[in-house]
Enzyme design. Structure first.
Site, PDB file in Angstrom:
ATOM      1  N   TRP A   1       0.810  -1.223   0.000  1.00  0.00           N
ATOM      2  CA  TRP A   1       0.000   0.000   0.000  1.00  0.00           C
ATOM      3  C   TRP A   1       0.848   1.280   0.000  1.00  0.00           C
ATOM      4  CZ3 TRP A   1       1.704   2.578   4.165  1.00  0.00           C
ATOM      5  CH2 TRP A   1       2.202   1.833   5.240  1.00  0.00           C
ATOM      6  N   ASN A   2       2.161   1.171   0.241  1.00  0.00           N
ATOM      7  CA  ASN A   2       2.915   2.430   0.402  1.00  0.00           C
ATOM      8  C   ASN A   2       3.246   3.118  -0.918  1.00  0.00           C
ATOM      9  OD1 ASN A   2       4.789   0.458  -0.191  1.00  0.00           O
ATOM     10  ND2 ASN A   2       6.329   1.209   1.238  1.00  0.00           N
TER      11      ASN A   2
ATOM     12  N   ALA B   1      -2.649  -4.129  -2.864  1.00  0.00           N
ATOM     13  CA  ALA B   1      -2.980  -4.189  -1.436  1.00  0.00           C
ATOM     14  C   ALA B   1      -4.415  -3.718  -1.207  1.00  0.00           C
ATOM     15  CB  ALA B   1      -2.016  -3.305  -0.651  1.00  0.00           C
TER      16      ALA B   1
ATOM     17  N   GLU C   1      10.979  -8.005  -3.091  1.00  0.00           N
ATOM     18  CA  GLU C   1      11.463  -6.725  -2.545  1.00  0.00           C
ATOM     19  C   GLU C   1      10.895  -6.632  -1.144  1.00  0.00           C
ATOM     20  OE1 GLU C   1      13.548  -4.870  -3.858  1.00  0.00           O
ATOM     21  OE2 GLU C   1      13.506  -5.410  -5.973  1.00  0.00           O
ATOM     22  N   LEU C   2      11.714  -6.929  -0.142  1.00  0.00           N
ATOM     23  CA  LEU C   2      11.175  -7.100   1.217  1.00  0.00           C
ATOM     24  C   LEU C   2      11.597  -5.959   2.142  1.00  0.00           C
ATOM     25  CD1 LEU C   2      11.745 -10.968   1.300  1.00  0.00           C
ATOM     26  CD2 LEU C   2       9.763  -9.698   0.481  1.00  0.00           C
TER      27      LEU C   2
ATOM     28  N   CYS D   1      10.282   1.224   2.337  1.00  0.00           N
ATOM     29  CA  CYS D   1      11.232   0.191   2.774  1.00  0.00           C
ATOM     30  C   CYS D   1      12.664   0.700   2.704  1.00  0.00           C
ATOM     31  CB  CYS D   1      11.059  -1.076   1.951  1.00  0.00           C
ATOM     32  SG  CYS D   1      11.049  -0.731   0.202  1.00  0.00           S
TER      33      CYS D   1
ATOM     34  N   GLU E   1      11.645  -2.736  11.688  1.00  0.00           N
ATOM     35  CA  GLU E   1      11.349  -1.633  10.787  1.00  0.00           C
ATOM     36  C   GLU E   1      10.274  -0.743  11.420  1.00  0.00           C
ATOM     37  OE1 GLU E   1      10.128  -3.232   7.016  1.00  0.00           O
ATOM     38  OE2 GLU E   1      10.974  -1.555   5.916  1.00  0.00           O
TER      39      GLU E   1
ATOM     40  N   GLU F   1      14.835  -4.655  -9.499  1.00  0.00           N
ATOM     41  CA  GLU F   1      13.835  -3.978 -10.322  1.00  0.00           C
ATOM     42  C   GLU F   1      14.446  -2.693 -10.856  1.00  0.00           C
ATOM     43  OE1 GLU F   1      10.370  -3.768  -7.655  1.00  0.00           O
ATOM     44  OE2 GLU F   1       9.644  -5.576  -8.652  1.00  0.00           O
TER      45      GLU F   1
HETATM   46  P1  ADP Z   1       2.742  -4.353   4.429  1.00  0.00           P
HETATM   47  O1  ADP Z   1       3.273  -4.556   5.802  1.00  0.00           O
HETATM   48  O2  ADP Z   1       3.484  -3.358   3.605  1.00  0.00           O
HETATM   49  O3  ADP Z   1       1.239  -4.242   4.350  1.00  0.00           O
HETATM   50  P2  ADP Z   1       2.454  -7.052   3.583  1.00  0.00           P
HETATM   51  O4  ADP Z   1       3.588  -7.945   3.276  1.00  0.00           O
HETATM   52  O5  ADP Z   1       1.585  -7.394   4.735  1.00  0.00           O
HETATM   53  O6  ADP Z   1       3.140  -5.641   3.689  1.00  0.00           O
HETATM   54  O7  ADP Z   1       1.520  -6.867   2.334  1.00  0.00           O
HETATM   55  C1  ADP Z   1       1.983  -6.640   1.038  1.00  0.00           C
HETATM   56  C2  ADP Z   1       1.051  -7.307   0.067  1.00  0.00           C
HETATM   57  O8  ADP Z   1       1.008  -8.712   0.333  1.00  0.00           O
HETATM   58  C3  ADP Z   1      -0.380  -6.820   0.137  1.00  0.00           C
HETATM   59  O9  ADP Z   1      -0.917  -6.827  -1.182  1.00  0.00           O
HETATM   60  C4  ADP Z   1      -1.030  -7.872   0.998  1.00  0.00           C
HETATM   61  O10 ADP Z   1      -2.421  -7.955   0.779  1.00  0.00           O
HETATM   62  C5  ADP Z   1      -0.324  -9.112   0.504  1.00  0.00           C
HETATM   63  N1  ADP Z   1      -0.357 -10.246   1.443  1.00  0.00           N
HETATM   64  C6  ADP Z   1      -0.430 -10.224   2.790  1.00  0.00           C
HETATM   65  N2  ADP Z   1      -0.449 -11.472   3.298  1.00  0.00           N
HETATM   66  C7  ADP Z   1      -0.403 -12.329   2.246  1.00  0.00           C
HETATM   67  C8  ADP Z   1      -0.377 -13.755   2.090  1.00  0.00           C
HETATM   68  N3  ADP Z   1      -0.419 -14.565   3.118  1.00  0.00           N
HETATM   69  N4  ADP Z   1      -0.318 -14.257   0.830  1.00  0.00           N
HETATM   70  C9  ADP Z   1      -0.263 -13.417  -0.231  1.00  0.00           C
HETATM   71  N5  ADP Z   1      -0.260 -12.099  -0.156  1.00  0.00           N
HETATM   72  C10 ADP Z   1      -0.329 -11.541   1.055  1.00  0.00           C
END
Ligand code: ADP
Length: 485
Positions: A156-157, A182, A255-256, A289, A386, A463
């Protein structure tokens, strides 16, 4: 005000060229973080809708992969132009659902367009090789071919530009895509569907589903038709996706999370460092990030830096992203605010000194004061986790070796920044940092021309740059024999 954005605000999913609702008819509310009010809804799709989207992408791949690189390049150029032609409307939509200032939103939309243009150009340069053969009568050719259907999951960011780095190279390479934005910020993702339609990208090439992350993610990771998963988000979810993708041995790009250090040495240009610190910390309210998580400042300039950073952070104008001159919008939701409060409470209880901000903003909701905390120590939560919010913890160090060691003392390795006026030190520190990206005397370094990505638990793949298309291509070695030479 919604008039401008309404053309792009799709409250439906795009599957095989049709805008559709979830099978169940269920929806998810989308909230404006600046007001707490509902903007609209999007479908709450699950496994079945995702499967249909994948099948549509597979069908579309059959003809899309046969288009010439020049044809795809031209379509991507059109897409670039369409994004820029609608920059204001797309930026407004982004601000309404995400919260960032309009200036930042316009910047993000421009960045989306820039990545698309970059990959429009790269589409024509996915060269293979003709390799000198060890055999007189055989020839060796190495081709590069699109991997097939790719799945993209985005956060979402940066709901627009994170997709441009995935849709851009995918389409350039000749792949088709299923995208899951997201749930907090789905409209900027769905807008890509409207844009792709507008420029004539064939149906089924880009499909977009919103809804249950677990169900959609599960189908994307386990369906054998999907050949690659590209994800931007938390390390926690990234690990789940890597594990799930193992069952069908997909390519993965991740990209984590990051835990960016920002080092300031005694010999640095202090004002430049403070300016860079403000950008590297408070952009998108600290919700990126690559935002600085830990400031390390050398003892000789420590107090002066803290004071200047505190002053500069107090000057930041906080408010609704739609208001003129606002530099920091709200955090994405209440949970994010509570997490920031936890970090600050932990720091105070461990001897941290709040020198700016420290509290929820008087505007209420999820607005938070830009915060600086001096006397940060390695026992505090900031060291490991973080923050994802507008809080700047400032640690003190004595020597260069100590600074490098502290900076590397994390399982993350995305972005790092440091400020020095000494050329030798610049090289020593740059080479000592275990990070995928390093800014030297610069606090904002992302650009389509350069490979963005991390090492360690910050991810896999890159990327942007010429590397950004590699993961969307398979290498095929062809040996031609019996040539009678
Ligand atoms: P943030 O902390 O930035 O919200 P997330 O990793 O929770 O990061 O979410 C990033 C994306 O991954 C979003 O589109 C979210 O809906 C999706 N997401 C969250 N959990 C899962 C999951 N178990 N499997 C697939 N996608 C997921």
């Amino acid at each position: 005000m919604l008039q401008k954005t309404s053309h792009f605000m799709k409250q439906a999913n795009l599957i095989n060229g049709e805008w559709v609702q979830a099978d169940s008819g269920q929806t998810i509310d989308v909230i404006n973080p600046a007001t707490g009010l509902k903007i609209g809804t999007v479908p709450k799709a699950g496994r079945n809708e995702t499967r249909r989207a994948i099948e549509a992408a597979e069908e579309a791949f059959k003809s899309w992969k046969k288009t010439s690189a020049l044809e795809r390049s031209k379509l991507l150029r059109k897409l670039h132009d369409a994004i820029l032609d609608n920059q204001d409307a797309l930026a407004e939509l982004l601000t309404i659902e995400q919260g960032k200032s309009l200036t930042e939103s316009r910047g993000e939309i421009a960045s989306s367009a820039a990545y698309v243009l970059w990959f429009a150009e790269e589409a024509r340069r996915t060269y293979g090789d003709v390799v000198p053969s060890p055999w007189a009568d055989r020839r060796i050719i190495v081709n590069r071919e699109p991997v097939g259907v790719i799945a993209a999951i985005t956060p979402w960011n940066f709901p627009s530009s994170m997709l441009s780095r995935k849709i851009g190279p995918a389409l350039a390479a000749g792949c088709t895509a299923v995208v899951k934005p997201a749930s907090q910020t789905p409209y900027s993702g769905l807008a890509w569907g409207a844009l792709c339609e507008e420029v004539g990208i064939p149906k089924g090439v880009v499909n977009i589903v919103t809804g249950s992350a677990g169900e959609i993610g599960d189908e994307l990771c386990t369906n054998p038709l999907v050949k690659k998963i590209t994800f931007t988000g938390s390390t926690e979810v990234g690990k789940i996706l890597i594990e799930k993708s193992a069952s069908t041995v997909k390519k993965v790009s991740m990209e984590l999370g990051g835990n960016a250090p920002f080092l300031v040495f005694d010999d640095a240009d202090l004002d430049r460092a403070v300016q860079g610190a403000i950008t590297a910390k408070y952009r998108n309210s600290g919700q990126t990030c690559v935002c600085t998580n830990r400031f390390f400042v050398q003892a000789g300039i420590y107090e002066e830096f803290v004071q200047k950073l505190a002053e500069a952070s107090k000057q930041l104008k906080v408010g609704s992203g739609l208001e003129d001159g606002v530099q920091q919008g709200p955090l994405i939701d209440e949970k994010a605010v509570e997490k920031v409060e936890e970090f600050i409470a932990d720091a105070i209880s461990n001897g941290g000194r709040v020198v700016a901000g420290g509290k929820r903003h008087e505007l209420g909701g999820s607005f938070f004061q830009p915060t600086v905390i001096a006397d940060a120590t390695t026992g505090m939560k900031f060291m490991k986790e973080e923050i994802f919010g507008p809080v700047a913890p400032v640690f003190k160090f004595e020597t260069e070796e100590e600074a490098i060691k502290l900076a590397n003392d994390t399982e993350f390795g995305l972005a790092a920044y440091f400020y020095t006026g000494d050329l030798g030190r610049a090289f020593r520190v740059m080479e000592g940092l275990k990070y995928g990206m390093v800014g030297v005397n610069e606090g904002l370094i992302t650009t389509p021309e350069a490979p963005f990505g991390g090492v360690k638990e910050s991810g896999l793949g890159r990327e942007g740059g010429h590397q950004g298309i590699d993961d969307y291509l398979d290498t095929k070695y062809v040996c031609i024999g019996g040539l009678g030479l």
